[in-house]
Write a protein that holds these residues in place. Sequence first.
Motif, PDB file in Angstrom:
ATOM      1  N   ILE A   1      16.333  11.103  41.554  1.00 24.11           N
ATOM      2  CA  ILE A   1      16.736  12.273  40.766  1.00 24.11           C
ATOM      3  C   ILE A   1      16.363  12.082  39.296  1.00 24.11           C
ATOM      4  O   ILE A   1      15.845  13.002  38.649  1.00 24.11           O
ATOM      5  N   VAL A   2      16.610  10.889  38.758  1.00 22.95           N
ATOM      6  CA  VAL A   2      16.233  10.600  37.367  1.00 22.95           C
ATOM      7  C   VAL A   2      14.729  10.774  37.198  1.00 22.95           C
ATOM      8  O   VAL A   2      14.275  11.383  36.217  1.00 22.95           O
ATOM      9  N   THR A   3      13.952  10.249  38.126  1.00 22.62           N
ATOM     10  CA  THR A   3      12.494  10.371  38.054  1.00 22.62           C
ATOM     11  C   THR A   3      12.070  11.827  38.077  1.00 22.62           C
ATOM     12  O   THR A   3      11.198  12.249  37.298  1.00 22.62           O
ATOM     13  N   PHE A   4      12.701  12.624  38.932  1.00 16.21           N
ATOM     14  CA  PHE A   4      12.403  14.056  39.015  1.00 16.21           C
ATOM     15  C   PHE A   4      12.636  14.723  37.655  1.00 16.21           C
ATOM     16  O   PHE A   4      11.766  15.424  37.137  1.00 16.21           O
ATOM     17  N   PHE A   5      13.796  14.488  37.055  1.00 15.58           N
ATOM     18  CA  PHE A   5      14.102  15.112  35.769  1.00 15.58           C
ATOM     19  C   PHE A   5      13.231  14.563  34.642  1.00 15.58           C
ATOM     20  O   PHE A   5      12.866  15.300  33.722  1.00 15.58           O
ATOM     21  N   TYR A   6      12.895  13.289  34.725  1.00 18.44           N
ATOM     22  CA  TYR A   6      12.004  12.703  33.720  1.00 18.44           C
ATOM     23  C   TYR A   6      10.667  13.443  33.713  1.00 18.44           C
ATOM     24  O   TYR A   6      10.146  13.791  32.660  1.00 18.44           O
ATOM     25  N   PHE A   7      10.119  13.709  34.890  1.00 16.89           N
ATOM     26  CA  PHE A   7       8.843  14.408  34.958  1.00 16.89           C
ATOM     27  C   PHE A   7       8.973  15.881  34.589  1.00 16.89           C
ATOM     28  O   PHE A   7       8.027  16.475  34.064  1.00 16.89           O
ATOM     29  N   ILE A   8      10.141  16.471  34.808  1.00 18.10           N
ATOM     30  CA  ILE A   8      10.383  17.839  34.323  1.00 18.10           C
ATOM     31  C   ILE A   8      10.260  17.843  32.787  1.00 18.10           C
ATOM     32  O   ILE A   8       9.594  18.702  32.211  1.00 18.10           O
ATOM     33  N   VAL A   9      10.914  16.876  32.139  1.00 17.47           N
ATOM     34  CA  VAL A   9      10.833  16.767  30.675  1.00 17.47           C
ATOM     35  C   VAL A   9       9.381  16.560  30.253  1.00 17.47           C
ATOM     36  O   VAL A   9       8.912  17.177  29.290  1.00 17.47           O
ATOM     37  N   TYR A  10       8.644  15.727  30.974  1.00 19.27           N
ATOM     38  CA  TYR A  10       7.240  15.488  30.642  1.00 19.27           C
ATOM     39  C   TYR A  10       6.428  16.776  30.708  1.00 19.27           C
ATOM     40  O   TYR A  10       5.654  17.091  29.791  1.00 19.27           O
ATOM     41  N   TYR A  11       6.605  17.543  31.774  1.00 13.98           N
ATOM     42  CA  TYR A  11       5.831  18.779  31.907  1.00 13.98           C
ATOM     43  C   TYR A  11       6.276  19.836  30.898  1.00 13.98           C
ATOM     44  O   TYR A  11       5.473  20.675  30.488  1.00 13.98           O
ATOM     45  N   ILE A  12       7.515  19.783  30.459  1.00 16.59           N
ATOM     46  CA  ILE A  12       7.955  20.674  29.381  1.00 16.59           C
ATOM     47  C   ILE A  12       7.205  20.340  28.090  1.00 16.59           C
ATOM     48  O   ILE A  12       6.817  21.239  27.345  1.00 16.59           O
TER      49      ILE A  12
END
Length: 146
Positions: A12-23
């Motif tokens: 889940i942390v990895t998922f949100f980390y990549f969301i932040v990256y794509y933002i």
Amino acid sequence: MASASDFQGPIIVTFFYFIVYYITILNVVSKAFGLKKKYETEGKVFDRYFSQDRVMLSADRGQLNMLEQMIPFMTLFWLYAVVVDVKIATILGGLYTFFRALYVPLSAGPAGMLILTKLVFFSTIPQYLIIFYFAFALVVSAFHSV
């Protein structure tokens, strides 16, 4: 053998980390298109790659700083989760991701211009401390188990 459910938190942390990256990538694209339009209305040419426009530099810096720190963070985060403690990795990884998301807003001033003020340290210092903690704990763990 471990299953994916054993690593639910880090996943889940990895998922949100990549969301932040794509933002951060979308922020770069948004700033580039906005500046292109602004420059056109002013009768100027906007060169995306050679511009010294501070708004563009700020957007680029936010995305590139995240990219620079991605390899050490993701590597140490997952090693720590697998080798040391999944729960602590999840908590610290979540905190790291939160502080990472603050980087662009804390490093940007009026109109998104880059002004690396002391505020940005509220984002960067916790991130470095978490990365160093993961690295130190992994080394200790490696020698402790010998």
